[in-house]
Design a protein around this motif. Structure first.
Motif, PDB file in Angstrom:
ATOM      1  N   GLY A  38     -50.021  39.543 -21.802  1.00  0.00           N
ATOM      2  CA  GLY A  38     -48.846  38.727 -22.116  1.00  0.00           C
ATOM      3  C   GLY A  38     -47.584  39.491 -22.430  1.00  0.00           C
ATOM      4  O   GLY A  38     -46.799  39.068 -23.271  1.00  0.00           O
ATOM      5  N   ARG A  39     -47.369  40.603 -21.733  1.00  0.00           N
ATOM      6  CA  ARG A  39     -46.203  41.427 -22.080  1.00  0.00           C
ATOM      7  C   ARG A  39     -44.886  40.697 -21.818  1.00  0.00           C
ATOM      8  O   ARG A  39     -43.967  40.754 -22.631  1.00  0.00           O
ATOM      9  N   LYS A  40     -44.793  40.006 -20.675  1.00  0.00           N
ATOM     10  CA  LYS A  40     -43.557  39.265 -20.404  1.00  0.00           C
ATOM     11  C   LYS A  40     -43.433  38.040 -21.300  1.00  0.00           C
ATOM     12  O   LYS A  40     -42.336  37.676 -21.729  1.00  0.00           O
ATOM     13  N   LEU A  41     -44.558  37.414 -21.592  1.00  0.00           N
ATOM     14  CA  LEU A  41     -44.548  36.242 -22.463  1.00  0.00           C
ATOM     15  C   LEU A  41     -43.967  36.578 -23.830  1.00  0.00           C
ATOM     16  O   LEU A  41     -43.316  35.737 -24.469  1.00  0.00           O
ATOM     17  N   ARG A  42     -44.178  37.810 -24.268  1.00  0.00           N
ATOM     18  CA  ARG A  42     -43.683  38.233 -25.579  1.00  0.00           C
ATOM     19  C   ARG A  42     -42.157  38.235 -25.665  1.00  0.00           C
ATOM     20  O   ARG A  42     -41.601  38.163 -26.763  1.00  0.00           O
ATOM     21  N   ILE A  43     -41.464  38.342 -24.529  1.00  0.00           N
ATOM     22  CA  ILE A  43     -39.996  38.436 -24.577  1.00  0.00           C
ATOM     23  C   ILE A  43     -39.315  37.165 -24.087  1.00  0.00           C
ATOM     24  O   ILE A  43     -38.093  37.102 -24.043  1.00  0.00           O
ATOM     25  N   THR A  44     -40.091  36.144 -23.719  1.00  0.00           N
ATOM     26  CA  THR A  44     -39.468  34.917 -23.232  1.00  0.00           C
ATOM     27  C   THR A  44     -38.745  34.199 -24.368  1.00  0.00           C
ATOM     28  O   THR A  44     -39.132  34.299 -25.535  1.00  0.00           O
ATOM     29  N   GLY A  45     -37.688  33.482 -23.979  1.00  0.00           N
ATOM     30  CA  GLY A  45     -36.920  32.742 -24.974  1.00  0.00           C
ATOM     31  C   GLY A  45     -36.343  33.629 -26.045  1.00  0.00           C
ATOM     32  O   GLY A  45     -36.292  33.268 -27.219  1.00  0.00           O
ATOM     33  N   LYS A  46     -35.906  34.836 -25.626  1.00  0.00           N
ATOM     34  CA  LYS A  46     -35.369  35.826 -26.568  1.00  0.00           C
ATOM     35  C   LYS A  46     -36.368  36.136 -27.676  1.00  0.00           C
ATOM     36  O   LYS A  46     -36.007  36.327 -28.835  1.00  0.00           O
ATOM     37  N   GLY A  47     -37.638  36.201 -27.282  1.00  0.00           N
ATOM     38  CA  GLY A  47     -38.679  36.533 -28.245  1.00  0.00           C
ATOM     39  C   GLY A  47     -39.194  35.346 -29.033  1.00  0.00           C
ATOM     40  O   GLY A  47     -40.069  35.501 -29.894  1.00  0.00           O
ATOM     41  N   ARG A  48     -38.660  34.136 -28.716  1.00  0.00           N
ATOM     42  CA  ARG A  48     -39.090  32.933 -29.432  1.00  0.00           C
ATOM     43  C   ARG A  48     -40.098  32.130 -28.620  1.00  0.00           C
ATOM     44  O   ARG A  48     -40.837  31.327 -29.163  1.00  0.00           O
ATOM     45  N   CYS A  49     -40.117  32.309 -27.303  1.00  0.00           N
ATOM     46  CA  CYS A  49     -41.060  31.665 -26.391  1.00  0.00           C
ATOM     47  C   CYS A  49     -40.820  30.161 -26.262  1.00  0.00           C
ATOM     48  O   CYS A  49     -41.401  29.346 -26.994  1.00  0.00           O
ATOM     49  N   ASN A  50     -39.977  29.799 -25.309  1.00  0.00           N
ATOM     50  CA  ASN A  50     -39.747  28.391 -24.964  1.00  0.00           C
ATOM     51  C   ASN A  50     -40.915  27.933 -24.080  1.00  0.00           C
ATOM     52  O   ASN A  50     -40.863  28.011 -22.870  1.00  0.00           O
ATOM     53  N   LEU A  51     -41.965  27.427 -24.724  1.00  0.00           N
ATOM     54  CA  LEU A  51     -43.239  27.150 -24.069  1.00  0.00           C
ATOM     55  C   LEU A  51     -43.157  26.117 -22.959  1.00  0.00           C
ATOM     56  O   LEU A  51     -43.781  26.266 -21.909  1.00  0.00           O
ATOM     57  N   THR A  52     -42.429  25.052 -23.196  1.00  0.00           N
ATOM     58  CA  THR A  52     -42.322  23.985 -22.211  1.00  0.00           C
ATOM     59  C   THR A  52     -41.133  23.115 -22.579  1.00  0.00           C
ATOM     60  O   THR A  52     -40.328  23.473 -23.448  1.00  0.00           O
ATOM     61  N   ASN A  53     -41.009  21.981 -21.907  1.00  0.00           N
ATOM     62  CA  ASN A  53     -39.956  21.022 -22.210  1.00  0.00           C
ATOM     63  C   ASN A  53     -40.622  19.674 -22.434  1.00  0.00           C
ATOM     64  O   ASN A  53     -41.360  19.183 -21.571  1.00  0.00           O
ATOM     65  N   ALA A  54     -40.379  19.063 -23.584  1.00  0.00           N
ATOM     66  CA  ALA A  54     -41.052  17.812 -23.955  1.00  0.00           C
ATOM     67  C   ALA A  54     -40.422  16.633 -23.222  1.00  0.00           C
ATOM     68  O   ALA A  54     -39.729  15.807 -23.808  1.00  0.00           O
ATOM     69  N   CYS A  55     -40.679  16.562 -21.934  1.00  0.00           N
ATOM     70  CA  CYS A  55     -40.071  15.525 -21.104  1.00  0.00           C
ATOM     71  C   CYS A  55     -41.136  14.851 -20.251  1.00  0.00           C
ATOM     72  O   CYS A  55     -42.304  15.244 -20.256  1.00  0.00           O
ATOM     73  N   GLU A  56     -40.705  13.844 -19.509  1.00  0.00           N
ATOM     74  CA  GLU A  56     -41.608  13.123 -18.630  1.00  0.00           C
ATOM     75  C   GLU A  56     -41.577  13.724 -17.231  1.00  0.00           C
ATOM     76  O   GLU A  56     -40.752  14.597 -16.926  1.00  0.00           O
ATOM     77  N   LEU A  57     -42.459  13.216 -16.373  1.00  0.00           N
ATOM     78  CA  LEU A  57     -42.620  13.776 -15.036  1.00  0.00           C
ATOM     79  C   LEU A  57     -41.331  13.744 -14.228  1.00  0.00           C
ATOM     80  O   LEU A  57     -41.009  14.705 -13.526  1.00  0.00           O
ATOM     81  N   GLU A  58     -40.580  12.660 -14.338  1.00  0.00           N
ATOM     82  CA  GLU A  58     -39.342  12.538 -13.571  1.00  0.00           C
ATOM     83  C   GLU A  58     -38.361  13.654 -13.909  1.00  0.00           C
ATOM     84  O   GLU A  58     -37.731  14.238 -13.027  1.00  0.00           O
ATOM     85  N   THR A  59     -38.241  13.966 -15.196  1.00  0.00           N
ATOM     86  CA  THR A  59     -37.340  15.042 -15.629  1.00  0.00           C
ATOM     87  C   THR A  59     -37.866  16.397 -15.189  1.00  0.00           C
ATOM     88  O   THR A  59     -37.090  17.271 -14.784  1.00  0.00           O
ATOM     89  N   LEU A  60     -39.172  16.585 -15.275  1.00  0.00           N
ATOM     90  CA  LEU A  60     -39.767  17.834 -14.787  1.00  0.00           C
ATOM     91  C   LEU A  60     -39.384  18.077 -13.332  1.00  0.00           C
ATOM     92  O   LEU A  60     -38.905  19.153 -12.969  1.00  0.00           O
ATOM     93  N   MET A  61     -39.601  17.070 -12.508  1.00  0.00           N
ATOM     94  CA  MET A  61     -39.327  17.208 -11.080  1.00  0.00           C
ATOM     95  C   MET A  61     -37.857  17.484 -10.819  1.00  0.00           C
ATOM     96  O   MET A  61     -37.501  18.257  -9.925  1.00  0.00           O
ATOM     97  N   ALA A  62     -36.987  16.864 -11.625  1.00  0.00           N
ATOM     98  CA  ALA A  62     -35.541  17.033 -11.444  1.00  0.00           C
ATOM     99  C   ALA A  62     -35.083  18.444 -11.787  1.00  0.00           C
ATOM    100  O   ALA A  62     -33.986  18.856 -11.390  1.00  0.00           O
ATOM    101  N   ASN A  63     -35.893  19.176 -12.532  1.00  0.00           N
ATOM    102  CA  ASN A  63     -35.518  20.526 -12.951  1.00  0.00           C
ATOM    103  C   ASN A  63     -36.200  21.620 -12.136  1.00  0.00           C
ATOM    104  O   ASN A  63     -36.202  22.782 -12.539  1.00  0.00           O
ATOM    105  N   ILE A  64     -36.760  21.247 -11.006  1.00  0.00           N
ATOM    106  CA  ILE A  64     -37.327  22.213 -10.064  1.00  0.00           C
ATOM    107  C   ILE A  64     -36.478  22.145  -8.794  1.00  0.00           C
ATOM    108  O   ILE A  64     -36.632  21.231  -7.977  1.00  0.00           O
ATOM    109  N   PRO A  65     -35.541  23.054  -8.606  1.00  0.00           N
ATOM    110  CA  PRO A  65     -34.580  22.941  -7.501  1.00  0.00           C
ATOM    111  C   PRO A  65     -35.159  23.146  -6.112  1.00  0.00           C
ATOM    112  O   PRO A  65     -34.587  22.694  -5.126  1.00  0.00           O
ATOM    113  N   GLY A  66     -36.290  23.831  -6.020  1.00  0.00           N
ATOM    114  CA  GLY A  66     -36.879  24.064  -4.707  1.00  0.00           C
ATOM    115  C   GLY A  66     -38.383  23.848  -4.727  1.00  0.00           C
ATOM    116  O   GLY A  66     -39.072  24.247  -5.674  1.00  0.00           O
TER     117      GLY A  66
END
Length: 414
Positions: A38-66
Motif C-alpha cells: 500500500g505504498r501509494k495508498l499511504r499518500i492518497t488524499g495528501k496522506g488522509r486517504c479519500n477512500l470513496t465518495n458517499a454517493c449513488e450510482l448515477e453520481t458515480l457514473m457521472a464522475n467517470i469521464p471515459g
C-alpha cells in the motif's frame, strides 16, 4: 510454488481483490515489489486517504469521464456504501466531508493500510516481496508468473493490479502494461490525469506559493466552457496546481493542452456590477493614491501586478486618473483572469494515469481477460479513471471486488 490465486501488486486493488478471493477459503499470494504494501495508498488524499465518495450510482457514473459504462456491473456489485461498511468493520471509523468525500476519522491513510495488512494476515494471504518479470503462458492460458529473482509461482488465476505510471517511486512504473501486452492485450497510450498544468504566462512563477481559496476556475476549449467549479488552487514555478486545476486537467481529454485556456474568477461572490461599485468606492476614498497600493484591499499582493499588466494599467497611476474603460477592464480581469495552457506536467507528477489495458478486451462482470483465460485485471492498470473526490479508489475497490469474486468462484468449480 502453487496457489489458487496470484495477485501482482499490493496496492489498494491488489489487496482488496486478494481479501475478496480469500473469503472463500482459497489460497492466495500477493506479489509486491516494494518493501511494504500500500505504498501509494499511504499518500492518497495528501496522506488522509479519500477512500470513496458517499454517493449513488448515477453520481458515480457521472464522475467517470471515459469508459464509465464498463464499470456499471462492478459498481452495482460494490458501491461506496459497501466500501465504507467494509473498512468500518476492519476498525477504521469514517467521516463524510464536503462533496461527499469519505476519509478516516483519524485523517491518517496509514490507518487504512494497516487495517488491510491486518486483514491479510488474518485471512492467511501470503505476501512475497518480489518483482513479477513475466507471465507463464501455456496453451493460450495464464498459469502463473516468473519473478525477477528466478522463482516461478503457479496459479489457477492471476490478477494484474500494478497501477499505472503516476508516482513511479511508489512502484507504479508501467510494468503491468508490459505483462498485459505479452498476453495479447492492447494498451491505450498512458497519459497524465489529475495533473498540474504548465502555463504560457511567466508571471505565475512570481506568484509561486500563493494559494487561492473560494475562487471559481473555468476551463475553456475554444469558446466553450467545459468545466467550472468553486474551490482552491495554487500557483507554482511552472504554472498552476491544486484541487481545481487537477479536476480541470481531467476534462482535457480531446486535442492538445494548448487547445484549452483557464479563467479565474477571483471574486465569485460579487457580480460584475457589485465589483465595479466596490472598485469605484475604493478609488473615491483613495483618489490621490497609486492604484497599485489601493488594490491590496481587493487582491492578493502577488496578483496585483499581473492583473494590472493584463489590463494595460500602470501601477503608478493615481486612482483619479483611471478612465471608465480602464476601470471596467480591471473588473473584467478580476472576474476572469486568463491563463493559457502550454502543457501537462509529466505523468510522474499526475495523481492517476489515463489509458492502460483496453477495457474492450476485459469481461466487465469478472474482470477476466478476453484474450487470455486465467488472467484478470483491477484498478489503475485498466483504461479507467475518474475525477477527484474518491472516485478513483472506488474504481480500484469495485474492479478488485469483481475480480476477487470471479477468481473465488472459478476455484470453487475446480
Amino acid at each position: 510454488m502453487d496457489t489458487d490465486h496470484l495477485c501482482i501488486g499490493g496496492g489498494a486493488a491488489g489487496m482488496f481483490a486478494a481479501l475478496t478471493a480469500a473469503d472463500s477459503g482459497t489460497r492466495c499470494i500477493i506479489l509486491e515489489q516494494n518493501e511494504h504494501l500500500g505504498r501509494k495508498l499511504r499518500i492518497t488524499g495528501k496522506g488522509r486517504c479519500n477512500l470513496t465518495n458517499a454517493c449513488e450510482l448515477e453520481t458515480l457514473m457521472a464522475n467517470i469521464p471515459g469508459n464509465g459504462k464498463f464499470l456499471y456491473s462492478a459498481f452495482s456489485r460494490c458501491m461506496p456504501q459497501d466500501v465504507m461498511e467494509y473498512f468500518e468493520n476492519l476498525g477504521v471509523p469514517l467521516k463524510v466531508e464536503r462533496g461527499n468525500r469519505v476519509f478516516p476519522v483519524s485523517d491518517r491513510a496509514e490507518d487504512v493500510v494497516q487495517a488491510l495488512r491486518r486483514a491479510i494476515q488474518k485471512k492467511g494471504v501470503a505476501v512475497v516481496h518480489t518483482k513479477a518479470k513475466s507471465l507463464i503462458l501455456k496453451d493460450g492460458r495464464c498459469v502463473g508468473v516468473r519473478t525477477a529473482d528466478g522463482r516461478e509461482f503457479r496459479a489457477e488465476q492471476t490478477l494484474i493490479a500494478t497501477g499505472g505510471m503516476s508516482y513511479p517511486r511508489t512502484g507504479s512504473t508501467g510494468d503491468g502494461y508490459r505483462l498485459a501486452q505479452s498476453a495479447g492485450h492492447t494498451i491505450i497510450p498512458p497519459k497524465p490525469s489529475l495533473v498540474p498544468l504548465v502555463t504560457q504566462e511567466r508571471w505565475c512563477s512570481g506568484a509561486m506559493g500563493l494559494s487561492l481559496r473560494n475562487v471559481t476556475l473555468r476551463l475553456y476549449r475554444g469558446e466553450k466552457c467545459v468545466y467550472e467549479e468553486l474551490g482552491e488552487m495554487l500557483f507554482t514555478h511552472f504554472g498552476v496546481s491544486g484541487p481545481l486545476v487537477l479536476s480541470a486537467s481531467a476534462k482535457m481529454r480531446n486535442g492538445e493542452p494548448q487547445d484549452y485556456h483557464l479563467e479565474i474568477d477571483l471574486k465569485p461572490g460579487l457580480t460584475y456590477d457589485q465589483l465595479d461599485r466596490r472598485v469605484q468606492r475604493d478609488f473615491a476614498e483613495n483618489r490621490n493614491r497609486a492604484i497599485g497600493n489601493i488594490l491590496h484591499a481587493l487582491l492578493p499582493a502577488k496578483l496585483i501586478l499581473p492583473v494590472l499588466e493584463q489590463c494595460g494599467i500602470s501601477p503608478e497611476i493615481k486612482a483619479n486618473s483611471i478612465t471608465r474603460e480602464q476601470r471596467l477592464a480591471l473588473g473584467h480581469c478580476v472576474k476572469a483572469l486568463p491563463l493559457h495552457i502550454r502543457a501537462f506536467r509529466p505523468i510522474e507528477e499526475a495523481i492517476i494515469t489515463r489509458g492502460g489495458v483496453s477495457v474492450r478486451e476485459i469481461n466487465a462482470k469478472t474482470m477476466e481477460s478476453k484474450c487470455c483465460p486465467g488472467l484478470y485485471f483491477a484498478g489503475e492498470v485498466l483504461d479507467l479513471d475518474g475525477y477527484t473526490g474518491g472516485f478513483n479508489l472506488q474504481i480500484a475497490f469495485s474492479t478488485a471486488y469483481s475480480a476477487g469474486c470471479a477468481m473465488a468462484q472459478c476455484a470453487a468449480q475446480k
